[in-house]
Scaffold this active site. Structure first.
Site, short mmCIF file in Angstrom:
data_model
loop_
_atom_site.label_atom_id
_atom_site.label_comp_id
_atom_site.label_asym_id
_atom_site.label_seq_id
_atom_site.Cartn_x
_atom_site.Cartn_y
_atom_site.Cartn_z
CB CYS A 35 -0.95 0.00 1.18
SG CYS A 35 -0.11 0.03 2.77
CG ASP A 37 -0.44 3.37 3.87
OD1 ASP A 37 -0.34 4.12 2.88
OD2 ASP A 37 -1.51 2.92 4.27
CB CYS A 60 -5.04 3.90 5.11
SG CYS A 60 -4.72 2.64 6.34
CB CYS A 104 -3.61 -0.59 8.88
SG CYS A 104 -4.44 -0.79 7.28
FE1 FES Z 1 -1.74 0.00 4.21
FE2 FES Z 1 -3.51 0.87 5.83
S1 FES Z 1 -3.79 0.44 3.74
S2 FES Z 1 -1.41 0.64 6.21
#
Ligand code: FES
Length: 126
Positions: A35, A37, A60, A104
């Site tokens: 993702c 992040d 996110c 996450c």
């Molecule tokens: Fe990857 Fe939340 S979508 S940390």
């Protein structure tokens, strides 16, 4: 049922302990390649107790809520206890996360572990 619990929304809208600790005793940064992040944790440790913790998360809503909740859970804890904090405990404290958002909360667990590893390696240098 709503996608996110009230607690997730609360910690996303009003995240606790956001920021940087300039003279941190341990800093950990982790990311999720899928993702993209990124989460960074800063720890202030005194006599093996986490006296302060701050985070920066570029990610996110669940990642921000997870980091916020995780900082609340480990503040005041002994380093060894914080090391045992699982993503499951973070997700439970948030009253659950949707299945596809569990990763996450894993970031929060990993960021804390990375910051503690950093603290330990710095301590061994001295
Ligand atoms: Fe990857 Fe939340 S979508 S940390």
């Amino acid at each position: 049922m709503a996608l996110y619990s009230e607690k997730v929304m609360d910690h996303f809208m009003n995240p606790r302990n956001v920021g940087v600790i300039e003279d941190a005793d341990g800093v950990g940064e982790v990311g999720n390649a899928k993702c993209g992040d990124i989460m960074k944790m800063y720890l202030k440790i005194d006599d093996e107790v986490i006296t302060d913790v701050k985070f920066e998360t570029f990610g996110c809503a669940s990642a921000i809520a997870s980091s916020s909740m995780a900082t609340e859970l480990i503040k005041g804890q002994k380093v060894e206890d914080a090391l045992n904090l699982t993503n499951k405990a973070v997700a439970e404290a948030l009253d659950g996360l949707p299945a596809h958002k569990i990763h996450c909360s894993v970031l929060a667990e990993e960021a804390i572990q990375a910051a503690i590893e950093d603290y330990k390696s710095k301590k061994n240098e001295n």
